[in-house]
Design a protein around this motif. Structure first.
Motif, PDB file in Angstrom:
ATOM      1  N   ILE A  18       9.007  11.294 -25.882  1.00  0.00           N
ATOM      2  CA  ILE A  18       8.740  11.579 -27.173  1.00  0.00           C
ATOM      3  C   ILE A  18      10.434  12.241 -27.030  1.00  0.00           C
ATOM      4  N   ASN A  19      10.967  12.918 -25.764  1.00  0.00           N
ATOM      5  CA  ASN A  19      12.129  12.975 -25.813  1.00  0.00           C
ATOM      6  C   ASN A  19      13.311  12.515 -25.259  1.00  0.00           C
ATOM      7  N   HIS A  21      15.852   8.345 -26.710  1.00  0.00           N
ATOM      8  CA  HIS A  21      15.546   7.388 -27.599  1.00  0.00           C
ATOM      9  C   HIS A  21      17.111   6.450 -26.910  1.00  0.00           C
ATOM     10  N   TYR A  31      16.991  13.120 -25.339  1.00  0.00           N
ATOM     11  CA  TYR A  31      17.883  14.277 -27.179  1.00  0.00           C
ATOM     12  C   TYR A  31      17.910  15.046 -26.417  1.00  0.00           C
ATOM     13  N   TRP A  75      10.421   9.286 -33.374  1.00  0.00           N
ATOM     14  CA  TRP A  75      10.154  10.312 -32.872  1.00  0.00           C
ATOM     15  C   TRP A  75       8.931  10.639 -33.806  1.00  0.00           C
TER      16      TRP A  75
END
Length: 849
Positions: A18-19, A21, A31, A75
């Motif tokens: 999730i962190n 991109h 991120y 996200w």
């Protein structure tokens, strides 16, 4: 399809990281902390932002300018997914802890039962051996599995050393009952253990006194549970008073207390009980917390000599609470209640009440576990507040209603109650309390300025073959069947600046409508707290637009027909519309307690459907030797109904109010007897439930007429099928009509049509019973458009024999809206096919709005 697959791949990869991109070159980039912080701030405000909001976020946060809107969307998707997984994981961990604790509890129960089986096998072998011995006297019942209570004469209860010895003895005996085989426990009927159950419940079999046992899992710490349970008046409704006279420390941080307890009598026909006990609180080596208790010999502490005559000293055999901490939080609790209630001191007809372990289980053991679980739910925030009231306030209201009702039933002298001279007929007892104070502790301005005091009219009677739960449910839902609105108005007026005398009241008419507004309920809905609004209109022209509604605070309990040994109650008190938390209450109501029948009662049973006053043939004598094994009741069930109504009065009107109260309670008794005879199950067919009123044709005949008359309707509305009478026997016609899924109602052809028949679905839709069906007029169930449609189509209905109504709204007797897809009305013709007997209505696919 390809786009959907690509999107799924993006989401999946994003879920794993999730962190990260994708940057412009197609590589994953982590991120930064600032970017995550900015996204988390938005997520806290709106977990699912729109496309415009995401674009706005990119414009407002320069640190997010290098990220595509599509990546921002992914996200948030992954963030929501992670939050959902976290919550689900937390929920599953909680469920797993509960199931593990319940599994441990069941395994311990299984081990205990295996030990009990082994002990019974040994006892059986010993008994066989004794039967073959020459000395017959040696075959006396020495194989009883009950632990006998040692005599306290060997211990001196007047000094700490003797009390400590008694305490240790009590602890050992209590633990042998809670986790061992000292008592032959059998499962409480109708309460099977399971993951969703409150706990495991058992009652004693073949032991001295009456005993009950419970164990369950509670999400509170042991010390908190012990603190709650030791405060017995807060959760045991029958506890009038508990006073600790002496307390001193014992070894291992424990304490010994000498406690005097008073218990309310459940009816007007038996004296109250009191106990003089030793209570021992200690901690075991394994970390378990124990509170155990037993009676002490001697008179001990107690009320004054004059007040003591109202109590019978009963005995507490070793009882208490074993509370063990659970891994991961919470506690496993074992509760044992073992009493000898001295049944010899009550009339013979009431002795089953004092010899039943099921009653003790419902009143004390199960109630204790439910109360602790209720507190645990409130502590965890699982309880939803009602009408802005905190759960503790709602509990206090319930306790005050129950306590006030018990006070009225018992009428203790030390509370200021005294018996008033009767009119020669002792069926209704009138008690007066001139010193009773209804002032509020926190707000003296809410005190009721009674000049005279409070008067109570009370009576008890025996009901035969009447299910208590059904009767209480009827009394709750159909107040107009037994109550007088003007009497309710008289009591309610006492809350308004003391205008409680008749001269100050305005003539008022009751509309027959009551609205039930729920306030709260206990965890298993065994008790409901609610506000009742009785709609009234003034008969004086100048007050025509002034509301004359009456509000009642009411608790209803024991309406589950499957709860064995449960007491059913309906207790209410008038309140102001905006009643404060410390509002004064003057409770009145009904209590119905089931009595377990003995086998011998079958021969001497009373006439079916008959109610008797208990003030005749009530003789107290030595108790016969009954075990508390709780033999199943015979086909004739009995219960005791106690009625108590309280009225404030002025000194100058005492005699008038007493006369009114006596006559009113007698009228209520007559109404209850009439209702009880009507709802008695012995008066109904074993297969079919309907029962028509006198003067109507037999149910079978009316069912045939309804179905035969429907044939011409069926030819028009081919998609609506009712019944084909020619293909069924008469019994089957009635049975199928009664069980039909659509609501079928029949009303008379009078100037004011009233209902004369309804099937089960019709009764459910109207929220009524066959007894009160004839009090419902046709116009009451329709709203204004429905009444207009009915009036406009009535001529067509009478001319062509049927009418069709499109989807609409109607009303139940409880004021709830009911929607239906369509409705059909048709004329019900008698056998000659020329005489119209009534009108029938069928409401298709109805449901509550």
């Amino acid at each position: 399809m390809a786009m959907a697959v690509a999107q799924h791949r993006v989401s999946t990869s994003g879920s794993s990281s999730i962190n990260k991109h994708l940057d412009a070159s197609g590589k994953y980039v982590r991120y930064t902390a600032e970017q995550v912080e900015a996204l988390e701030r938005v997520y806290a405000e709106c977990p699912k932002p729109s496309s415009l909001r995401r674009q706005q976020l990119i414009r407002e946060c320069p640190i997010l300018s290098n990220i595509e809107p599509k990546q921002i969307k992914v996200w948030f998707q992954n963030r929501r997914c992670r939050e959902k997984q976290r919550k689900e994981s937390s929920r599953l961990q909680t469920v797993n802890r509960k199931l593990s604790a319940m599994n441990k509890l069941l395994m311990e129960e299984n081990d205990r039962l295996q030990k009990q089986v082994s002990q019974l096998v040994c006892e059986n072998g010993y008994m066989r051996q004794q039967l073959h011995t020459v000395n017959a006297s040696a075959t006396d019942a020495s194989c009883d599995s009950v632990v006998t209570t040692p005599q306290h004469s060997l211990r001196d209860p007047t000094n700490p050393a003797g009390l400590l010895s008694i305490a240790e003895e009590t602890l050992a005996e209590f633990l042998s009952k809670a986790t061992g085989t000292a008592v032959d426990w059998v499962q409480m009927p109708g309460m099977k253990p399971g993951p969703d159950s409150v706990g495991i419940f058992a009652i004693s079999q073949s032991c001295s006194g009456v005993a009950a046992r419970a164990c369950g899992l509670v999400s509170l710490e042991p010390t908190k549970i012990a603190e709650i349970l030791k405060d017995r008046p807060s959760w045991l409704r029958d506890c009038r008073n508990l006073e600790v006279f002496t307390m001193f420390p014992a070894g291992s941080g424990g304490t010994i207390e000498l406690v005097y307890t008073q218990m309310f009598a459940p009816t007007t026909l038996a004296p109250a009980r009191d106990f003089w006990t030793l209570r021992y609180t200690t901690t075991l080596e394994n970390g378990s917390f124990v509170v155990c208790e037993r009676s002490l010999s001697g008179s001990g502490a107690g009320p004054s000599t004059a007040a003591a005559a109202q109590f019978v000293r009963a005995e507490v055999l070793p009882s208490g609470y074993l509370i063990r901490p659970c891994e991961g939080g919470g506690s496993i609790i074992h509760i044992v209640d073992h009493l000898n209630l001295e049944a010899w001191s009550v009339p013979e007809v009431l002795r089953p009440l004092y010899e039943s372990s099921k009653v003790i289980a419902q009143k004390m053991t199960i109630a204790a576990l439910r109360y602790v679980k209720q507190i645990a739910q409130e502590t965890s925030g699982e309880v939803v507040y009602s009408m802005g009231r905190q759960p503790a306030v709602l509990r206090t209201f319930s306790q005050r209603l129950s306590r006030g009702f018990n006070d009225a039933i018992n009428g203790f002298n030390d509370d200021g109650w005294s018996i008033m001279n009767c009119d020669g007929n002792e069926d209704v007892i009138i008690a007066i309390n001139s010193s009773k104070s209804f002032s509020c502790t926190s707000n003296p301005n809410n005190a009721l300025p009674f000049v005279g005091g409070v008067l109570c009219a009370k009576a008890s009677m025996l009901l035969q073959n009447v299910p208590p739960a059904v009767l209480v449910r009827f009394l709750r839902e159909h107040r107009s069947e037994w109550a007088d609105f003007n009497v309710d108005a008289y009591t309610a007026a006492s809350l308004k600046a003391g205008t409680y005398a008749y001269p100050g009241m305005r003539p008022t008419r009751f509309t027959g409508s009551q609205i039930i507004m729920p306030l709260g309920h206990t965890i298993e809905h065994e008790e409901i707290l609610e506000v009742i609004r009785l709609e009234g209109h003034s008969l004086v022209q100048e007050d025509a637009f002034v509301s004359r509604d009456i509000h009642l605070l009411q608790i209803c309990s024991g309406i589950d027909e499957n709860a064995v040994g449960a007491c059913s109650e309906l207790v209410f008190a008038p309140i102001d519309e905006m009643f404060p938390d410390d509002a004064p209450l003057i409770p009145s109501g009904f209590r119905i307690i089931p009595l377990e029948s003995k086998p011998s009662d079958t021969q001497d049973s009373l006439t079916t459907n008959r109610t008797l006053d208990l003030t005749s043939s009530l003789e107290v004598g030595p108790a016969t030797n009954h075990s508390s094994g709780d033999v199943p009741s015979s086909q004739n069930s009995r219960s005791v109904l106690t009625i108590a109504f309280q009225f404030p009065f002025d000194s100058s009107l005492q005699d008038n109010v007493a006369t009114m109260a006596r006559q009113y309670v007698r009228s209520v008794i007559s109404s209850v007897q009439r209702v009880a005879m009507a709802i008695s199950p012995s008066g109904l067919s074993a297969d079919v439930g309907p029962k028509l009123s006198p003067g109507s044709p037999e149910a079978l005949t009316l069912a045939q007429w309804i179905c035969q008359s429907y044939r011409q309707v069926a030819s028009v509305f081919v998609n609506l099928k009712l019944l084909r009478s020619e293909s069924l026997g008469s019994d089957s016609i009635l049975k199928n009509l009664w069980q039909h899924q659509d609501a079928i109602l029949c009303c008379s052809l009078k100037s004011l049509p009233v209902f004369i028949f309804a099937n089960q679905a019709g009764l459910d839709m109207l929220e009524t019973t066959l007894v009160s069906l004839q009090d419902i007029t046709l116009d009451k169930i329709f709203d204004e458009p429905g009444r207009k449609a009915l009036c406009s189509d009535f001529a067509k209905l009478m001319q062509q024999g049927y009418a069709y109504f499109p989807a609409g709204i109607c009303m139940s007797t409880m004021g709830r809206h009911v929607s239906y897809e369509q409705a059909i009305a048709w004329k019900v013709l008698e056998a000659d096919e020329s005489t119209v007997h009534c009108l029938a209505f069928s409401f298709v696919n109805w449901s509550f709005v």
